[in-house]
Design a protein around this motif. Structure first.
Motif, PDB file in Angstrom:
ATOM      1  N   ALA A   1     -72.319  49.736  21.846  1.00 18.16           N
ATOM      2  CA  ALA A   1     -73.816  49.453  21.336  1.00 18.16           C
ATOM      3  C   ALA A   1     -74.499  49.512  22.518  1.00 18.16           C
ATOM      4  O   ALA A   1     -74.999  48.319  22.950  1.00 18.16           O
ATOM      5  CB  ALA A   1     -73.750  47.958  20.561  1.00 18.16           C
ATOM      6  N   PRO A   2     -75.388  50.505  22.871  1.00 20.24           N
ATOM      7  CA  PRO A   2     -75.999  50.417  24.370  1.00 20.24           C
ATOM      8  C   PRO A   2     -77.243  49.628  24.187  1.00 20.24           C
ATOM      9  O   PRO A   2     -77.556  48.928  25.138  1.00 20.24           O
ATOM     10  CB  PRO A   2     -76.459  52.032  24.360  1.00 20.24           C
ATOM     11  N   ARG A   3     -77.785  49.706  23.054  1.00 29.41           N
ATOM     12  CA  ARG A   3     -78.893  48.559  22.985  1.00 29.41           C
ATOM     13  C   ARG A   3     -78.752  46.967  23.073  1.00 29.41           C
ATOM     14  O   ARG A   3     -79.502  46.336  23.298  1.00 29.41           O
ATOM     15  CB  ARG A   3     -79.601  48.817  21.793  1.00 29.41           C
ATOM     16  N   ALA A   4     -77.292  46.760  23.004  1.00 23.85           N
ATOM     17  CA  ALA A   4     -76.900  45.298  23.129  1.00 23.85           C
ATOM     18  C   ALA A   4     -77.082  44.941  24.733  1.00 23.85           C
ATOM     19  O   ALA A   4     -77.085  43.598  24.882  1.00 23.85           O
ATOM     20  CB  ALA A   4     -75.498  45.044  22.594  1.00 23.85           C
ATOM     21  N   ALA A   5     -76.806  45.683  25.734  1.00 28.53           N
ATOM     22  CA  ALA A   5     -76.918  45.717  26.862  1.00 28.53           C
ATOM     23  C   ALA A   5     -78.167  44.641  27.271  1.00 28.53           C
ATOM     24  O   ALA A   5     -79.040  45.030  26.884  1.00 28.53           O
ATOM     25  CB  ALA A   5     -76.759  46.672  27.807  1.00 28.53           C
ATOM     26  N   GLY A   6     -78.098  43.725  27.806  1.00 29.76           N
ATOM     27  CA  GLY A   6     -78.948  42.779  28.484  1.00 29.76           C
ATOM     28  C   GLY A   6     -79.574  41.769  27.184  1.00 29.76           C
ATOM     29  O   GLY A   6     -80.507  41.093  27.532  1.00 29.76           O
ATOM     30  N   LEU A   7     -79.030  41.883  26.097  1.00 29.41           N
ATOM     31  CA  LEU A   7     -79.443  40.802  25.076  1.00 29.41           C
ATOM     32  C   LEU A   7     -78.699  39.346  24.885  1.00 29.41           C
ATOM     33  O   LEU A   7     -78.722  38.813  23.823  1.00 29.41           O
ATOM     34  CB  LEU A   7     -79.436  41.702  23.707  1.00 29.41           C
ATOM     35  N   VAL A   8     -77.866  39.307  25.802  1.00 26.47           N
ATOM     36  CA  VAL A   8     -76.924  38.041  25.654  1.00 26.47           C
ATOM     37  C   VAL A   8     -77.619  37.182  26.731  1.00 26.47           C
ATOM     38  O   VAL A   8     -77.877  37.409  27.773  1.00 26.47           O
ATOM     39  CB  VAL A   8     -75.374  38.476  25.777  1.00 26.47           C
ATOM     40  N   GLY A   9     -77.747  35.987  26.161  1.00 26.59           N
ATOM     41  CA  GLY A   9     -78.117  34.906  26.997  1.00 26.59           C
ATOM     42  C   GLY A   9     -77.648  33.550  26.526  1.00 26.59           C
ATOM     43  O   GLY A   9     -76.512  33.600  25.875  1.00 26.59           O
ATOM     44  N   ASP A  10     -78.358  32.343  26.928  1.00 25.02           N
ATOM     45  CA  ASP A  10     -77.851  31.141  26.339  1.00 25.02           C
ATOM     46  C   ASP A  10     -78.243  30.654  25.219  1.00 25.02           C
ATOM     47  O   ASP A  10     -78.419  29.497  24.802  1.00 25.02           O
ATOM     48  CB  ASP A  10     -78.177  30.253  27.598  1.00 25.02           C
ATOM     49  N   ARG A  11     -78.870  31.713  24.214  1.00 29.20           N
ATOM     50  CA  ARG A  11     -79.235  31.311  22.849  1.00 29.20           C
ATOM     51  C   ARG A  11     -78.568  31.910  21.797  1.00 29.20           C
ATOM     52  O   ARG A  11     -78.158  33.241  21.762  1.00 29.20           O
ATOM     53  CB  ARG A  11     -80.696  31.663  22.895  1.00 29.20           C
TER      54      ARG A  11
ATOM     55  N   LEU B   1     -67.160  37.488  18.169  1.00 29.98           N
ATOM     56  CA  LEU B   1     -68.142  38.473  18.750  1.00 29.98           C
ATOM     57  C   LEU B   1     -68.194  38.285  20.223  1.00 29.98           C
ATOM     58  O   LEU B   1     -68.618  37.134  20.643  1.00 29.98           O
ATOM     59  CB  LEU B   1     -69.264  38.316  18.200  1.00 29.98           C
ATOM     60  N   GLU B   2     -68.154  39.335  21.102  1.00 31.60           N
ATOM     61  CA  GLU B   2     -68.021  39.074  22.685  1.00 31.60           C
ATOM     62  C   GLU B   2     -68.931  40.498  22.874  1.00 31.60           C
ATOM     63  O   GLU B   2     -68.476  41.507  22.981  1.00 31.60           O
ATOM     64  CB  GLU B   2     -66.613  39.026  23.171  1.00 31.60           C
ATOM     65  N   VAL B   3     -70.012  40.118  23.803  1.00 33.17           N
ATOM     66  CA  VAL B   3     -70.824  41.203  24.213  1.00 33.17           C
ATOM     67  C   VAL B   3     -70.361  41.404  25.708  1.00 33.17           C
ATOM     68  O   VAL B   3     -70.494  40.481  26.396  1.00 33.17           O
ATOM     69  CB  VAL B   3     -72.248  40.982  23.826  1.00 33.17           C
ATOM     70  N   ARG B   4     -70.211  42.715  25.919  1.00 32.59           N
ATOM     71  CA  ARG B   4     -69.731  43.022  27.437  1.00 32.59           C
ATOM     72  C   ARG B   4     -70.483  44.194  27.850  1.00 32.59           C
ATOM     73  O   ARG B   4     -70.079  45.344  27.806  1.00 32.59           O
ATOM     74  CB  ARG B   4     -68.331  43.281  27.548  1.00 32.59           C
ATOM     75  N   GLY B   5     -71.789  44.042  28.339  1.00 33.07           N
ATOM     76  CA  GLY B   5     -72.768  45.024  28.556  1.00 33.07           C
ATOM     77  C   GLY B   5     -73.023  45.778  27.313  1.00 33.07           C
ATOM     78  O   GLY B   5     -73.729  45.286  26.195  1.00 33.07           O
ATOM     79  N   ARG B   6     -72.758  47.121  27.564  1.00 33.90           N
ATOM     80  CA  ARG B   6     -72.808  48.085  26.185  1.00 33.90           C
ATOM     81  C   ARG B   6     -72.088  47.951  25.384  1.00 33.90           C
ATOM     82  O   ARG B   6     -72.072  48.735  24.426  1.00 33.90           O
ATOM     83  CB  ARG B   6     -73.346  49.496  26.601  1.00 33.90           C
ATOM     84  N   PHE B   7     -70.793  47.163  25.336  1.00 35.84           N
ATOM     85  CA  PHE B   7     -69.660  47.147  24.334  1.00 35.84           C
ATOM     86  C   PHE B   7     -69.657  45.767  23.822  1.00 35.84           C
ATOM     87  O   PHE B   7     -69.946  44.762  24.403  1.00 35.84           O
ATOM     88  CB  PHE B   7     -68.286  47.423  25.213  1.00 35.84           C
ATOM     89  N   VAL B   8     -69.239  45.798  22.431  1.00 37.63           N
ATOM     90  CA  VAL B   8     -69.277  44.505  21.840  1.00 37.63           C
ATOM     91  C   VAL B   8     -67.798  44.460  21.091  1.00 37.63           C
ATOM     92  O   VAL B   8     -67.326  45.582  20.360  1.00 37.63           O
ATOM     93  CB  VAL B   8     -70.384  44.477  20.619  1.00 37.63           C
ATOM     94  N   ASP B   9     -67.049  43.535  21.430  1.00 25.89           N
ATOM     95  CA  ASP B   9     -65.769  43.132  20.950  1.00 25.89           C
ATOM     96  C   ASP B   9     -65.841  42.578  19.576  1.00 25.89           C
ATOM     97  O   ASP B   9     -66.437  41.404  19.782  1.00 25.89           O
ATOM     98  CB  ASP B   9     -64.788  42.610  21.866  1.00 25.89           C
ATOM     99  N   VAL B  10     -65.295  42.981  18.454  1.00 25.70           N
ATOM    100  CA  VAL B  10     -65.545  42.223  17.104  1.00 25.70           C
ATOM    101  C   VAL B  10     -64.117  41.933  16.577  1.00 25.70           C
ATOM    102  O   VAL B  10     -63.256  42.835  16.478  1.00 25.70           O
ATOM    103  CB  VAL B  10     -66.526  43.116  16.191  1.00 25.70           C
ATOM    104  N   ARG B  11     -63.832  40.966  16.416  1.00 31.02           N
ATOM    105  CA  ARG B  11     -62.755  40.322  15.854  1.00 31.02           C
ATOM    106  C   ARG B  11     -62.817  39.783  14.477  1.00 31.02           C
ATOM    107  O   ARG B  11     -63.639  38.827  14.327  1.00 31.02           O
ATOM    108  CB  ARG B  11     -62.060  39.223  16.637  1.00 31.02           C
ATOM    109  N   VAL B  12     -62.595  40.218  13.434  1.00 32.75           N
ATOM    110  CA  VAL B  12     -62.712  39.751  11.947  1.00 32.75           C
ATOM    111  C   VAL B  12     -61.291  39.732  11.398  1.00 32.75           C
ATOM    112  O   VAL B  12     -60.396  40.604  11.133  1.00 32.75           O
ATOM    113  CB  VAL B  12     -63.402  40.894  11.195  1.00 32.75           C
ATOM    114  N   ALA B  13     -60.931  38.383  11.163  1.00 34.84           N
ATOM    115  CA  ALA B  13     -59.566  37.982  10.414  1.00 34.84           C
ATOM    116  C   ALA B  13     -58.756  38.443  11.622  1.00 34.84           C
ATOM    117  O   ALA B  13     -58.735  38.019  12.745  1.00 34.84           O
ATOM    118  CB  ALA B  13     -59.354  38.516   9.179  1.00 34.84           C
TER     119      ALA B  13
END
Length: 126
Positions: free
Chosen positions: A75-85, A55-67
């Motif tokens: 995912a606009p609501r994801a922007a700003g929700l990535v930190g060191d936790r 899972l990689e969050v890049r602003g309002r986009f999330v890259d998902v690799r499954v298998a």
């Protein structure tokens, strides 16, 4: 789950997967979990094999690799929700049939620009 603060019940990017499906959701300040993507895994993942979930969050986009599949989810609501936790764990809702649960061997986490490092399981596993 990924979050920029210690309040892991809100402000999180949440990824979940089983053998047949994966989903990506965001829980904002209102506490509501809003699903951004729900996908079937076809064919279902096999037992006794190793798979990589990323899972990689890049602003309002999330890259998902499954298998062996890859998808970029807006995912606009994801922007700003990535930190060191980050928080991870095995979740079992109800009683899953035998052979449905994954066993996680290693979880790796990386903050942009830093080296990857294994994140230990709360029970002492890596």
């Amino acid at each position: 789950m990924l979050t920029p603060n210690d309040r892991i019940v809100v402000n999180v990017v949440h990824f979940a997967a089983n053998r047949r499906t994966w989903n990506l959701a965001v829980r904002g300040l209102d506490g509501q979990l809003k699903y951004e993507a729900k996908r079937e895994i076809i064919p279902p993942l096999e037992l006794d094999r190793s798979y990589v979930f990323e899972l990689e969050v890049r602003g309002r986009f999330v890259d998902v690799r499954v298998a062996n599949t890859f998808e970029t989810v807006e995912a606009p609501r994801a922007a700003g929700l990535v930190g060191d936790r980050g928080v991870w764990g095995q979740f079992k809702k109800g009683k899953a049939p035998a052979g449905e649960l994954f066993h996680f061997e290693t979880v790796w986490a990386r903050v942009d620009g830093e080296r990857t490092a294994p994140v230990p399981h709360p029970d002492g596993h890596s």
